[in-house]
Design a protein around this motif. Structure first.
Motif, PDB file in Angstrom:
ATOM      1  N   GLY A 265       7.407  -9.041  -2.096  1.00 50.62           N
ATOM      2  CA  GLY A 265       8.474  -8.321  -2.784  1.00 50.62           C
ATOM      3  C   GLY A 265       9.652  -8.040  -1.870  1.00 50.62           C
ATOM      4  N   PHE A 266       9.359  -7.631  -0.637  1.00 45.76           N
ATOM      5  CA  PHE A 266      10.413  -7.378   0.340  1.00 45.76           C
ATOM      6  C   PHE A 266      11.190  -8.663   0.636  1.00 45.76           C
ATOM      7  CE2 PHE A 266      11.658  -7.450   4.867  1.00 45.76           C
ATOM      8  CZ  PHE A 266      12.595  -6.428   4.859  1.00 45.76           C
ATOM      9  N   LEU A 267      10.470  -9.778   0.810  1.00 52.33           N
ATOM     10  CA  LEU A 267      11.137 -11.053   1.095  1.00 52.33           C
ATOM     11  C   LEU A 267      12.006 -11.489  -0.082  1.00 52.33           C
ATOM     12  CD1 LEU A 267       8.252 -13.036   2.859  1.00 52.33           C
ATOM     13  CD2 LEU A 267      10.261 -11.983   3.916  1.00 52.33           C
ATOM     14  N   GLY A 268      11.573 -11.143  -1.298  1.00 53.56           N
ATOM     15  CA  GLY A 268      12.393 -11.454  -2.470  1.00 53.56           C
ATOM     16  C   GLY A 268      13.733 -10.764  -2.406  1.00 53.56           C
ATOM     17  N   ASN A 269      13.745  -9.514  -1.913  1.00 56.92           N
ATOM     18  CA  ASN A 269      15.009  -8.794  -1.737  1.00 56.92           C
ATOM     19  C   ASN A 269      15.791  -9.320  -0.542  1.00 56.92           C
ATOM     20  OD1 ASN A 269      15.172  -6.695  -3.789  1.00 56.92           O
ATOM     21  ND2 ASN A 269      13.343  -5.820  -2.862  1.00 56.92           N
ATOM     22  N   LEU A 270      15.064  -9.624   0.542  1.00 57.42           N
ATOM     23  CA  LEU A 270      15.718 -10.061   1.773  1.00 57.42           C
ATOM     24  C   LEU A 270      16.450 -11.380   1.597  1.00 57.42           C
ATOM     25  CD1 LEU A 270      16.047  -9.396   4.840  1.00 57.42           C
ATOM     26  CD2 LEU A 270      14.033 -10.831   5.225  1.00 57.42           C
ATOM     27  N   PHE A 271      15.785 -12.317   0.911  1.00 58.16           N
ATOM     28  CA  PHE A 271      16.371 -13.644   0.775  1.00 58.16           C
ATOM     29  C   PHE A 271      16.949 -13.910  -0.611  1.00 58.16           C
ATOM     30  CE2 PHE A 271      13.046 -14.183   4.082  1.00 58.16           C
ATOM     31  CZ  PHE A 271      13.896 -14.442   5.150  1.00 58.16           C
ATOM     32  N   GLY A 272      16.460 -13.199  -1.611  1.00 55.38           N
ATOM     33  CA  GLY A 272      17.004 -13.370  -2.955  1.00 55.38           C
ATOM     34  C   GLY A 272      18.184 -12.477  -3.230  1.00 55.38           C
ATOM     35  N   SER A 273      18.379 -11.463  -2.356  1.00 54.97           N
ATOM     36  CA  SER A 273      19.545 -10.570  -2.410  1.00 54.97           C
ATOM     37  C   SER A 273      19.629  -9.745  -3.692  1.00 54.97           C
ATOM     38  CB  SER A 273      20.853 -11.371  -2.239  1.00 54.97           C
ATOM     39  OG  SER A 273      20.815 -12.133  -1.067  1.00 54.97           O
ATOM     40  N   ALA A 274      18.528  -9.641  -4.422  1.00 56.92           N
ATOM     41  CA  ALA A 274      18.565  -8.887  -5.671  1.00 56.92           C
ATOM     42  C   ALA A 274      17.161  -8.433  -6.052  1.00 56.92           C
ATOM     43  CB  ALA A 274      19.160  -9.728  -6.802  1.00 56.92           C
ATOM     44  N   MET A 275      17.085  -7.189  -6.527  1.00 59.25           N
ATOM     45  CA  MET A 275      15.807  -6.638  -6.953  1.00 59.25           C
ATOM     46  C   MET A 275      15.198  -7.467  -8.082  1.00 59.25           C
ATOM     47  SD  MET A 275      15.116  -2.815  -8.483  1.00 59.25           S
ATOM     48  CE  MET A 275      16.059  -3.171  -9.993  1.00 59.25           C
ATOM     49  N   TYR A 276      16.027  -7.968  -8.977  1.00 60.17           N
ATOM     50  CA  TYR A 276      15.514  -8.731 -10.111  1.00 60.17           C
ATOM     51  C   TYR A 276      14.812 -10.007  -9.647  1.00 60.17           C
ATOM     52  CZ  TYR A 276      18.280  -5.574 -12.961  1.00 60.17           C
ATOM     53  OH  TYR A 276      18.798  -4.447 -13.552  1.00 60.17           O
ATOM     54  N   VAL A 277      15.361 -10.633  -8.621  1.00 59.15           N
ATOM     55  CA  VAL A 277      14.726 -11.833  -8.071  1.00 59.15           C
ATOM     56  C   VAL A 277      13.326 -11.484  -7.577  1.00 59.15           C
ATOM     57  CG1 VAL A 277      14.822 -13.561  -6.234  1.00 59.15           C
ATOM     58  CG2 VAL A 277      16.918 -12.892  -7.418  1.00 59.15           C
ATOM     59  N   SER A 278      13.220 -10.372  -6.854  1.00 54.59           N
ATOM     60  CA  SER A 278      11.940  -9.944  -6.310  1.00 54.59           C
ATOM     61  C   SER A 278      10.932  -9.624  -7.412  1.00 54.59           C
ATOM     62  CB  SER A 278      12.136  -8.719  -5.412  1.00 54.59           C
ATOM     63  OG  SER A 278      10.909  -8.252  -4.910  1.00 54.59           O
ATOM     64  N   LEU A 279      11.376  -8.879  -8.426  1.00 55.30           N
ATOM     65  CA  LEU A 279      10.460  -8.445  -9.487  1.00 55.30           C
ATOM     66  C   LEU A 279      10.028  -9.593 -10.399  1.00 55.30           C
ATOM     67  CD1 LEU A 279      12.060  -5.027 -10.555  1.00 55.30           C
ATOM     68  CD2 LEU A 279      10.232  -5.468  -8.906  1.00 55.30           C
ATOM     69  N   ILE A 280      10.813 -10.652 -10.436  1.00 49.98           N
ATOM     70  CA  ILE A 280      10.450 -11.823 -11.239  1.00 49.98           C
ATOM     71  C   ILE A 280       9.521 -12.747 -10.461  1.00 49.98           C
ATOM     72  CG2 ILE A 280      11.356 -13.947 -12.266  1.00 49.98           C
ATOM     73  CD1 ILE A 280      13.867 -12.312 -13.049  1.00 49.98           C
ATOM     74  N   LEU A 281       9.834 -12.981  -9.178  1.00 59.55           N
ATOM     75  CA  LEU A 281       9.073 -13.950  -8.385  1.00 59.55           C
ATOM     76  C   LEU A 281       7.723 -13.420  -7.919  1.00 59.55           C
ATOM     77  CD1 LEU A 281      11.770 -15.629  -6.100  1.00 59.55           C
ATOM     78  CD2 LEU A 281      10.814 -16.453  -8.241  1.00 59.55           C
ATOM     79  N   THR A 282       7.666 -12.155  -7.512  1.00 57.66           N
ATOM     80  CA  THR A 282       6.444 -11.631  -6.898  1.00 57.66           C
ATOM     81  C   THR A 282       5.218 -11.737  -7.809  1.00 57.66           C
ATOM     82  OG1 THR A 282       7.751 -10.124  -5.527  1.00 57.66           O
ATOM     83  CG2 THR A 282       5.406  -9.656  -5.722  1.00 57.66           C
ATOM     84  N   PRO A 283       5.286 -11.274  -9.068  1.00 55.59           N
ATOM     85  CA  PRO A 283       4.099 -11.424  -9.924  1.00 55.59           C
ATOM     86  C   PRO A 283       3.718 -12.886 -10.157  1.00 55.59           C
ATOM     87  CG  PRO A 283       5.664  -9.881 -10.893  1.00 55.59           C
ATOM     88  CD  PRO A 283       6.370 -10.580  -9.780  1.00 55.59           C
ATOM     89  N   LYS A 284       4.735 -13.728 -10.282  1.00 53.30           N
ATOM     90  CA  LYS A 284       4.465 -15.140 -10.534  1.00 53.30           C
ATOM     91  C   LYS A 284       3.733 -15.776  -9.354  1.00 53.30           C
ATOM     92  CE  LYS A 284       8.050 -17.881 -10.873  1.00 53.30           C
ATOM     93  NZ  LYS A 284       9.239 -18.548 -11.439  1.00 53.30           N
ATOM     94  N   ILE A 285       4.102 -15.356  -8.138  1.00 57.68           N
ATOM     95  CA  ILE A 285       3.493 -15.915  -6.936  1.00 57.68           C
ATOM     96  C   ILE A 285       2.092 -15.368  -6.694  1.00 57.68           C
ATOM     97  CG2 ILE A 285       3.689 -15.957  -4.410  1.00 57.68           C
ATOM     98  CD1 ILE A 285       6.749 -16.040  -4.805  1.00 57.68           C
ATOM     99  N   MET A 286       1.879 -14.076  -7.007  1.00 54.17           N
ATOM    100  CA  MET A 286       0.655 -13.390  -6.589  1.00 54.17           C
ATOM    101  C   MET A 286      -0.406 -13.243  -7.685  1.00 54.17           C
ATOM    102  SD  MET A 286       1.218 -12.885  -3.414  1.00 54.17           S
ATOM    103  CE  MET A 286      -0.305 -11.989  -3.145  1.00 54.17           C
ATOM    104  N   GLU A 287      -0.083 -13.489  -8.937  1.00 52.77           N
ATOM    105  CA  GLU A 287      -0.996 -13.146 -10.031  1.00 52.77           C
ATOM    106  C   GLU A 287      -2.358 -13.848  -9.945  1.00 52.77           C
ATOM    107  OE1 GLU A 287       1.148 -14.106 -13.562  1.00 52.77           O
ATOM    108  OE2 GLU A 287       1.118 -16.277 -13.218  1.00 52.77           O
TER     109      GLU A 287
END
Length: 468
Positions: free
Chosen positions: A360-382
């Motif tokens: 989730g942190f990396l999603g913000n760090l490299f995606g530059s947006a909370m929405y990117v993090s909240l969309i990608l993290t569940p998809k990657i980790m589920e």
């Protein structure tokens, strides 16, 4: 025939992410706008994408999709800018500051800030709205009391994010739940045990800080000077609290945030004309750019001169570039490649929790947006949660902690940019005081390693929170 696409190698992942971080560091050091660093990052990602078999058209579509997915944040940002501009010129924010200086004792100021911003965000479901209304008012009160701005900003953010996380009205809460395939109320219940403990830790910390910083060291002459300056520049009237009550009331009634915030700015224009004697054209103009203030005190002028859509354009530019970069990272599988690399070492609830928060942190760090993090993290980790038998609400909780709570820590993320701009404190300055974020993440990790509140599929939790 379509080329076969594969996940990027770690060398290519490092090329994109390491290259982007190097550019961001170099450009910031040289005084070059971060916009150009993120824009340059696009072409690092495009180059890797082409080497993986993607066409340029597909990558360009990924940029457009990424921007499209975050456009609501951009619109809200502009609407809040108009709200802040008209509420300052209309005397609404100055009135809140004035009465706050009159009633809040310095020793409990940080705790009061935490609670006020919590109630605002909890009832409205928006951390941005809470920071742009109650938050900016508390920054003004803190400046008048002579307490350090970064500490006040930390209390504002802690309250704003706590209420936002636990409000069923919050877009981040709804997104985290929906992307994890969890009912929103179940998601809130899943976050509650860690959030409440983290909040208690933050509240105790800000109480102690208040007694150490504001317990007797406040210059009351400075407070009186600020109050006199505000009173001399604005018509202070208790009726100026009415727009705040109306806007919060409408948001509590679950009315759409963008029309409500825009309506709030219209009320600010009306208050500017009716209570502050502004000419209609000038009052309307403050929705775009604020009228500079000169009270003779620079620290209070900097607060009363904020707001207007124009003040948000720099932030809008960064967010648009960041959303496009996030869309590219999603398309070419950068974060997924990292997750697959590290998931081999996941063999417990603790390592699963740490990894999810890190993603989730990396999603913000490299995606530059909370929405990117909240969309990608569940998809990657589920898949890993399903393999280990954990309920998806544990995934949604860790996604929220890793995505929402760290979003304000990144100087070039949408939340970092917004909070720094609206509060007038740089991200790295307020970062050490984001105590709620650190406490909640720490508590969640402890729960992971001790197996407390780590709900499992088809199992009931015992009263002490242990899974059976």
């Amino acid at each position: 025939m379509e080329k076969t696409k594969e996940l990027p190698s770690m060398g290519k992942v490092f090329l994109v992410l390491g290259g982007f971080l190097a550019l961001a560091f170099a450009f910031t050091t040289l005084g070059i706008s971060i916009h150009l660093a993120i824009f340059s990052g696009w072409f690092l990602a495009i180059g890797v994408g082409l080497s993986l078999g993607y066409t340029y058209e597909e990558l360009e579509d990924a940029i457009s999709d990424g921007i499209h997915n975050g456009m609501s944040a951009v619109i809200i940002l502009l609407a809040v800018g108009a709200l802040v501009g008209t509420w300052i010129s209309g005397g609404i924010v100055p009135t809140i500051i004035y009465y706050g200086l009159k009633t809040i004792h310095p020793s409990i100021f940080f705790l009061a800030t935490l609670i006020i911003c919590t109630l605002t965000s909890l009832s409205t479901g928006t951390s941005w709205g809470a920071a742009g209304t109650a938050g900016i008012a508390m920054m003004g009160i803190g400046a008048g009391l002579g307490v350090p701005d970064p500490m006040t900003a930390g209390a504002v953010l802690s309250g704003a994010y706590f209420g936002d996380k636990l409000s069923p009205l919050s877009d981040s809460t709804i997104l985290s739940a929906s992307m994890s395939d969890v009912d929103v109320i179940e998601h809130v219940k899943g976050m509650f045990p860690a959030s409440v403990v983290g909040y208690a830790i933050a509240a105790i910390g800000f109480t102690i800080l208040g007694f150490n910083v504001g317990g007797g060291s406040t210059d009351l002459n400075r407070v009186n000077e600020v109050m006199n300056a505000i009173e001399g520049m604005y018509n202070i009237n208790p009726l100026s609290f009415l727009p705040l009550v109306i806007v919060i009331g409408l948001l509590i009634m679950e009315k759409p945030s963008i029309p409500v915030i825009t309506f709030g700015s219209v009320l600010g224009i009306i208050w500017g004309i009716g209570f502050q004697g502004l000419e209609p054209v000038k009052a309307i103009g403050t929705a775009w750019s604020q009228i500079p203030k000169d009270t003779g005190m620079e620290f209070i002028d900097s607060i009363l001169s904020r707001g207007g859509m124009q003040s948000m354009l720099w932030s809008v530019g960064v967010i648009l570039f960041g959303l496009g970069f996030g869309g590219l990272l999603d398309e070419i599988g950068i974060l997924e490649a990292i997750a697959k690399k590290v998931e081999k070492g996941i063999n417990s609830g603790g390592s699963l929790t740490v990894t999810t928060i890190l993603v989730g942190f990396l999603g913000n760090l490299f995606g530059s947006a909370m929405y990117v993090s909240l969309i990608l993290t569940p998809k990657i980790m589920e898949k890993k949660y399903d393999e280990l038998g954990y309920d998806r609400k544990v995934l949604s909780r860790n996604t929220e902690f890793g995505g929402t709570l760290t979003s304000g820590m990144i100087p070039w993320s949408d939340n970092g940019i917004y909070m720094a701009g609206i509060l007038g404190v740089s991200t790295l300055d307020y970062l050490p005081y984001m105590w709620l974020a650190f406490a909640c993440i720490g508590v969640s990790i402890i729960y992971g390693f001790t197996d407390k509140f780590m709900y499992r599929v088809d199992d009931e939790a015992t009263d002490d929170g242990m899974t059976v």
